[in-house]
Design a protein around this motif. Structure first.
Motif: not given
Length: 1050
Positions: A98-107, A879-881, A888-891
């Motif tokens: 659920l944290q991944i969904q929220q922080e990685c903008g799934f919605a 994958a997002e975790e 190698g990428h911006d935070k």
């Protein structure tokens, strides 16, 4: 290079020229090919086997750190470091997803990708699930399959068009909404309000589940078949088909559900293969012999026609007995009672066995000679019925003579139409006999006591010859699970017979997966001569028709339908009941229709079949505008926000790239969508169809509450009440979907889910190892150019490129199961058993910033990135975790906004494969002969005849002997000696192996068979206390490499 004799130099020069020529040729091919295979075939092939026999343990993706740096040297060894957890369970797993969904903008992901620029669009049109219950594993199978493909297409740069929808009308919703109340005393609007509320609740629960599973969509912008804009688009499809005379009203037999009191279409039926009928054999006495038989036969004046039926209740409605014109028929005499019977000649033996008596043939005739015969009806005095030819008569069962009741059979009705027979209906909407059937039968249920009474009547008049139990497939109402009957009523139909050929032609241009499903699609089309689209219910889209009060004549045309569509778009279809008829049928519409005053008309009460509702979804969701539509191009999609409103138009082709549904939709949504689209646009609404199987229990049983084997996807994710169902999380559910053979029935249960969980955890272990070994590495500034890398590292990039091509192809083919097989083979064979085991010494023990270690880390980062992106469509949370921890990428960047696997054609260097695979093949030839298949305690001497193979090995080790060359690393030996011949003074315990390589250049234009010999000798060196390799002079002393590293570190 070592000194060579003058004799060897010309030979060497020629070999180098060959290598150069091959390299140039390969480079040219490489530029012409965008892939690592295809036109660019392997330039060199060896006669040896594969090279992956060296293993650090199957699935061992984390080499044993315990073997390194014991005691005072531990802090000098660069062991893996990462905060990424190897395993997440229970509430920690659920919270992390659920944290991944929220922080990685799934919605927001779907809207983001719709707004970005893209050269190509991919449209997967969502078949609307039915809004009548909670989400189940069938939903999970379907929605996750769609999401895997959508996420893949989005990652590789396409703009995905995917608008989820719900099928909201129909009897099941109406029945569940009303419950015990029934419809008594409720107005249509009251029924509709309760049904709408029920559907909205089911939609909310299903939508929440789909979001929890990680399905990518804009969940605030879905389509619903009960919304006015959708209903308006549906009515325009209806109007177009009506104007082409493809929709008409008629009185003919339809499947009728007494339990639902409505007509049903073929797609609303379930066939019960274990239905039991009371089948009978009955006689119809011939009162007028066929003229051709009367003139030829001797004494056949008392012949009776023998018929067989599984539906005795239809006997009172009989209007004829049908025969096959080209078949042979016989008059036979029963030896037990001398009764004369007319039966098909080829059915005589079966009838004799059934009746338990011999049947003596009196005369034989062709079917055409039966023309003109007339029979006496067995139960209705003074009624006579003719013998008639018909093509639907078969010899598979029965007597070869078919009892024909036009009111209760589709083929029977065709006979009635041809010969102008009466189509009287003796059965009412409740499935009971009417007064037309006579006082003895009136009000009896035809399927129960009515059948019993008809059989008794046949007995009483001496017409019953035999009764038997017949187990056969019989149609049931898919909603109520009760048997249906066939009875005639006045309904609205689509003339599918006139669309069938066009639909078949359109289907030939559609790709079908699996291809075997195409035959079922075509067979279903053949079976459907017409489609009944009217239903006698309240919860649905009203058929926009008005009837004349006096004559009953229907008033329906483009003016009336267009006006109603406009009202529905503005107010919804409730207005059909809410508004006065003067508003529904205004004066200007009556004038254009050349109709009388509005007081002459009443509105119709039927609604459209829900398969017509969902079958018109292409018009509501995919179409820009329909022919003759005066609206602005995007106005039909005005119910969507501007970013999503852009209709699907690719080169004027508004077909979806794919429809993906279960096999039950072969006769359902796939077919209804095809028929409506072909009728309106002369093309299929889809370019490809994917058909998947059903979810079943682990024992192969259909899921049933009574069997207690129903698997709830919510329980799969969040865990059950007992320990047998732990919390697996959404990614394990998604892995189960991806891993399954979706073209057959898909099993699910504890053991299947445990296996899926274990597979995901093994994958996490590999990803943790990769993350741990790129700790502190920034590929943006520390990456090593491919040309400067070790050969084994370059070769690993080559394997990664091959992997990425295979994975991309598998996703493109809707084959997520193949993706997983390719993934697991790559991890187990190419990484764990091969690359990881070879590079761990360099990775852990070389100087931190050395070229060799940075070369290795560059590859590990590429592998980590490629693996993570390749699993992302299946396991988006994992994958997002991983991406959060990866360098190698911006935070703030997320994986799904950063694209697909970034492999390069530069990674396929000519000669690279041959050098590495040649060394590994040599290694394979001796490994099986030494203890533990571990060369670490041995010195190797490799002797190869001068030639191309020698030059390839020399590119890996320029010195005659080395403990640190790339060849020594590949051999995983203490020391490797490379020479053109074995020394003469080999110790007696040396293990000798001989072999040869056949090298083909340029497709066999140049062939070279190179012999080699290997001497394997236990090393005299001691084990280094830091790196644990046998390269030290003494056990208490570090090897030269480790001495240098430690001294420089201090």
């Amino acid at each position: 290079m070592r000194f060579r004799s003058a004799i060897e130099l010309p030979r060497l020069y020629m070999l180098l020229c060959r290598v150069s020529a091959v390299s140039q040729t390969l480079a040219r091919w490489g530029r012409r090919s965008h892939r690592g295979d295809g036109l660019l075939h392997r330039a060199v092939s060896f006669s040896s086997g594969r090279y992956y026999s060296v293993s650090s343990g199957e699935g061992n993706t984390q080499p044993a750190e315990a073997g390194f740096a014991q005691g005072q040297y531990r802090d000098t060894v660069l062991l893996p470091r990462t905060a990424f957890p190897m395993k997440l369970t229970g509430q920690k797993l659920l919270d992390r997803e659920l944290q991944i969904q929220q922080e990685c903008g799934f919605a927001d992901l779907y809207s983001w990708q719709r707004e970005r620029k893209a050269k190509k669009e991919f449209c997967l049109h969502d078949g609307p699930p039915y809004a009548n219950g909670d989400p189940h594993v069938g939903h999970a199978l379907n929605k996750i399959l769609k999401d895997i493909r959508n996420r893949f297409e989005m990652l590789r740069g396409r703009q995905v068009h995917y608008i989820p929808g719900w099928d909201c009308h129909g009897l099941p919703i109406e029945l569940k909404a009303l419950g015990e109340l029934g419809t008594s005393g409720l107005s249509p609007l009251q029924i509709r309000q309760k049904a709408r509320e029920f559907a909205e609740g089911a939609i909310a629960r299903q939508k929440a589940a789909f979001q929890r599973w990680g399905v990518m969509a804009d969940w605030d912008q879905c389509y619903y078949t009960y919304e006015g804009a959708y209903e308006a688009a549906q009515l325009k499809v209806f109007q177009d088909m009506h104007s082409k005379e493809l929709i008409y009203q008629d009185y003919k037999p339809v499947f009728w559900s007494p339990s639902s009191r409505t007509a049903l279409a073929e797609a609303e039926l379930e066939y019960n293969p274990e239905h039991v009928s009371r089948a009978i054999y009955a006689t119809f006495p011939l009162v007028t012999l066929p003229p051709k038989i009367a003139s030829e036969a001797a004494d056949v004046s008392s012949v009776s026609v023998l018929v067989w039926t599984t539906q005795p209740w239809t006997i009172p409605a009989n209007q004829a007995v049908c025969y096959m014109p080209n078949a042979q028929y016989s008059v036979v005499k029963r030896t037990d009672n001398s009764q004369l019977l007319l039966v098909a000649t080829e059915r005589t033996a079966s009838m004799a066995a059934l009746l338990g008596t011999e049947l003596e043939s009196v005369g034989t005739f062709t079917g055409s000679q039966l023309e003109g015969g007339i029979c006496k009806h067995p139960t209705i005095p003074d009624k006579e019925v003719p013998l008639l030819p018909a093509n639907h008569v078969t010899m598979a069962k029965g007597t070869g003579l078919v009892h024909t009741a036009p009111a209760h059979g589709m083929e029977d009705y065709s006979v009635a139409s041809q010969f102008n027979l009466s189509v009287e209906c003796m059965v009412d909407e409740d499935g009971k006999f009417t007064e037309l059937a006579g006082p003895e039968l009136q009000n009896l249920s035809v399927m129960r006591e009515g059948t019993e009474k008809v059989i008794c009547m046949l007995k009483e008049c001496g017409a019953l010859v035999k009764e038997e139990q017949c187990v056969h497939s019989y149609p049931y109402d898919w909603r109520t699970k009760q048997p249906v009957v066939i009875r005639p009523s006045k309904q609205w139909f689509i003339n599918t017979a006139s669309l069938k050929d066009k639909a078949k032609d359109a289907l030939q241009k559609v790709r079908v997966l699996p291809e075997s499903a195409r035959g079922s699609l075509l067979a279903m089309l053949d079976r459907r001569t017409y489609w009944c689209i009217s239903r006698q219910r309240s919860w649905g889209v009203p058929i926009p028709v008005f009837y004349h009060r006096e004559t009953g004549e229907a008033l329906i045309n483009k003016h009336t339908v267009s006006h109603i569509a406009t009202l529905f778009k503005e107010k919804g279809s409730d207005c059909w009941w809410e508004l006065p008829i003067e508003t529904l049928l205004p004066a200007e519409v009556l004038k254009k229709s050349k109709a009388g005053p509005v007081t002459d008309y009443i509105r119709g009460e039927d609604v459209l079949d829900i398969w017509f509702d969902s079958g018109a979804s292409w018009a509501a969701v995919l179409e820009e505008e329909m022919d003759g539509d005066s609206e602005e191009p995007e106005s039909r999609l005005s119910w969507l926000p501007a970013s999503l409103r852009k209709p699907l138009v690719t080169e004027s082709d508004s077909r979806a790239d794919a429809y993906l549904e279960g096999k039950d939709q072969i006769g359902g949504w796939f077919q209804s969508s095809l028929l409506t689209s072909v009728a309106v646009r002369n093309k299929a609404p889809y370019k490809s169809l994917m058909v998947h199987g059903f979810a079943i229990s682990e024992k192969g049983e259909k899921m049933s509450k009574s069997l207690g084997n129903v698997v709830d996807p919510d329980t799969v994710i969040n865990g059950g009440k007992d320990s047998s169902m732990p919390a697996y999380g959404a990614d394990v559910l998604r892995w189960w979907v991806a891993e399954s053979n979706i073209f057959s029935e898909v099993q699910i249960g504890p053991s299947v889910l445990n296996s899926a969980r274990d597979s995901v955890n093994k994958l996490r272990n590999t990803l943790k190892f990769l993350l741990g070994n790129v700790h502190g590495f920034d590929p943006r500034v520390q990456a090593v150019d491919a040309k400067e890398m070790h050969y084994i590292d370059q070769y690993m990039l080559h394997l990664l490129r091959e992997y990425s091509i295979k994975v991309t192809d598998a996703y493109s083919e809707f084959d997520a199961g193949r993706v997983i097989r390719i993934l697991q083979a790559f991890i187990s064979r190419d990484l764990s058993s091969f690359y990881f085991s070879i590079i761990k010494d360099r990775l852990y023990c070389d100087p931190e910033d050395s070229l060799g270690r940075r070369s290795c880390q560059t590859v590990l980062e590429e592998v980590l990135d490629g693996l993570t992106r390749s699993i992302a469509p299946i396991l988006p949370h994992l994958a997002e975790e991983v991406y959060v921890h990866a360098p190698g990428h911006d935070k703030e960047e997320t994986l799904f906004r950063s694209g697909w696997i970034k492999s390069s054609s530069v990674w396929r260097r000519p000669g690279l494969e041959e050098a590495v695979e040649g060394a590994c093949a040599i290694r394979d030839s001796f490994l099986s002969s030494i203890p533990g298949k571990n060369a670490a305690k041995y010195d190797l001497t490799v002797a190869i005849e001068p030639g191309l193979l020698f030059e390839l090995m020399e590119s890996l080790q320029e010195e005659p002997t080395s403990t640190s060359s790339q060849l020594a690393e590949l051999m995983m030996a203490a020391r490797v000696n490379l020479s053109s011949q074995l020394p003469r003074d080999l110790p007696p315990d040396a293990l000798l192996k001989h072999g040869s390589f056949l090298i083909n250049l340029e497709g066999g234009v140049i062939r070279e068979d190179s012999a080699y010999s290997i001497a394997v000798v236990p090393t005299s060196a001691a084990r280094c206390p830091r790196c644990r390799r046998y390269t030290s002079q003494s056990a208490d002393c570090m090897c030269p490499r480790c001495q240098t590293v430690v001294s420089q570190a201090h």
